[in-house]
Write a protein that holds these residues in place. Structure first.
Motif, PDB file in Angstrom:
ATOM      1  N   CYS A 101       0.829  -1.212   0.000  1.00  0.00           N
ATOM      2  CA  CYS A 101       0.000   0.000   0.000  1.00  0.00           C
ATOM      3  C   CYS A 101       0.861   1.258   0.000  1.00  0.00           C
ATOM      4  O   CYS A 101       0.461   2.279  -0.555  1.00  0.00           O
ATOM      5  CB  CYS A 101      -1.016   0.000   1.137  1.00  0.00           C
ATOM      6  SG  CYS A 101      -0.324   0.064   2.790  1.00  0.00           S
ATOM      7  N   SER A 102       2.047   1.203   0.591  1.00  0.00           N
ATOM      8  CA  SER A 102       2.954   2.354   0.522  1.00  0.00           C
ATOM      9  C   SER A 102       3.407   2.594  -0.919  1.00  0.00           C
ATOM     10  O   SER A 102       3.400   3.722  -1.399  1.00  0.00           O
ATOM     11  CB  SER A 102       4.183   2.140   1.404  1.00  0.00           C
ATOM     12  OG  SER A 102       3.817   2.099   2.747  1.00  0.00           O
ATOM     13  N   ALA A 103       3.787   1.517  -1.586  1.00  0.00           N
ATOM     14  CA  ALA A 103       4.198   1.636  -2.989  1.00  0.00           C
ATOM     15  C   ALA A 103       3.044   2.168  -3.833  1.00  0.00           C
ATOM     16  O   ALA A 103       3.227   3.073  -4.657  1.00  0.00           O
ATOM     17  CB  ALA A 103       4.664   0.277  -3.510  1.00  0.00           C
ATOM     18  N   ALA A 104       1.844   1.655  -3.616  1.00  0.00           N
ATOM     19  CA  ALA A 104       0.692   2.108  -4.402  1.00  0.00           C
ATOM     20  C   ALA A 104       0.318   3.546  -4.087  1.00  0.00           C
ATOM     21  O   ALA A 104      -0.077   4.300  -4.981  1.00  0.00           O
ATOM     22  CB  ALA A 104      -0.499   1.180  -4.163  1.00  0.00           C
ATOM     23  N   THR A 105       0.449   3.966  -2.828  1.00  0.00           N
ATOM     24  CA  THR A 105       0.142   5.351  -2.450  1.00  0.00           C
ATOM     25  C   THR A 105       1.094   6.316  -3.157  1.00  0.00           C
ATOM     26  O   THR A 105       0.674   7.368  -3.640  1.00  0.00           O
ATOM     27  CB  THR A 105       0.208   5.519  -0.919  1.00  0.00           C
ATOM     28  OG1 THR A 105      -0.793   4.680  -0.328  1.00  0.00           O
ATOM     29  CG2 THR A 105      -0.024   6.954  -0.495  1.00  0.00           C
TER      30      THR A 105
END
Length: 179
Positions: A101-105
């Motif tokens: 989710c960090s990468a996607a954010t």
């Protein structure tokens, strides 16, 4: 001799990885429409709402619009990107508090910047490297996102307000707005 193999970008956005230019910064948030991009992680909506309330009190933001992604671990869909770009002046996206989710954010922030919308992507500090790696994969190694203290998901209302207070100066700095 070994044959060369083609590597594929796992995010599926390879054709959009050539522009590393930030969208123009607004200078002021007064009256602007602020998009709040929630990736469905626990407390993401509440953190964004607290940040928006502080920006309303201190910088006179206009309308806020909350958008919710279908899945936290993938970049936002093209149709959601287009809708946000048409309806908002700036965006705050949260929360990256795990690896995917960090990468996607961060990918969301890059995608929105390329669509012309100044964006602040927020990750928790434990996942700084995941976010930085995604900026590199997206062809935007200098993309500036911000972190808040980990954890976020387990915070109560007071803890979320505190994280928001800590985040606002960095949100303003990234958007090019004086505190």
């Amino acid at each position: 001799m070994a044959a060369l193999e083609t590597l594929l970008d796992p995010t599926g956005t390879d054709e959009r990885t050539t522009d590393a230019t930030l969208a123009p910064r607004p200078g002021s948030l007064r009256g602007l429409r602020i998009g709040l991009l929630d990736n469905t992680k626990a407390n993401g909506t509440a953190l964004l709402a607290n940040i928006a309330e502080l920006l309303r009190q201190t910088h006179g933001i206009g309308e806020t619009r909350t958008y919710t992604k279908s899945y936290f671990g993938t970049p936002l869909a093209d149709e959601l990107r287009d809708r946000i770009a048409a309806e908002c002046d700036v965006v705050v996206s949260a929360i990256g508090d795990c690896g995917s989710c960090s990468a996607a954010t961060v990918a969301d922030g890059v995608i929105l910047e390329r669509a012309g919308v100044p964006t602040v992507s927020i990750c928790s500090d434990s996942f700084l490297m995941s976010g930085a790696a995604m900026a590199e994969v997206q062809g935007f190694p200098g993309f500036e996102f911000m972190t808040v203290r980990h954890p976020v998901a387990s915070l109560d209302a007071d803890g979320l307000r505190e994280r928001a207070r800590e985040a606002v100066p960095e949100v303003l700095r990234i958007l090019g707005v004086e505190a």
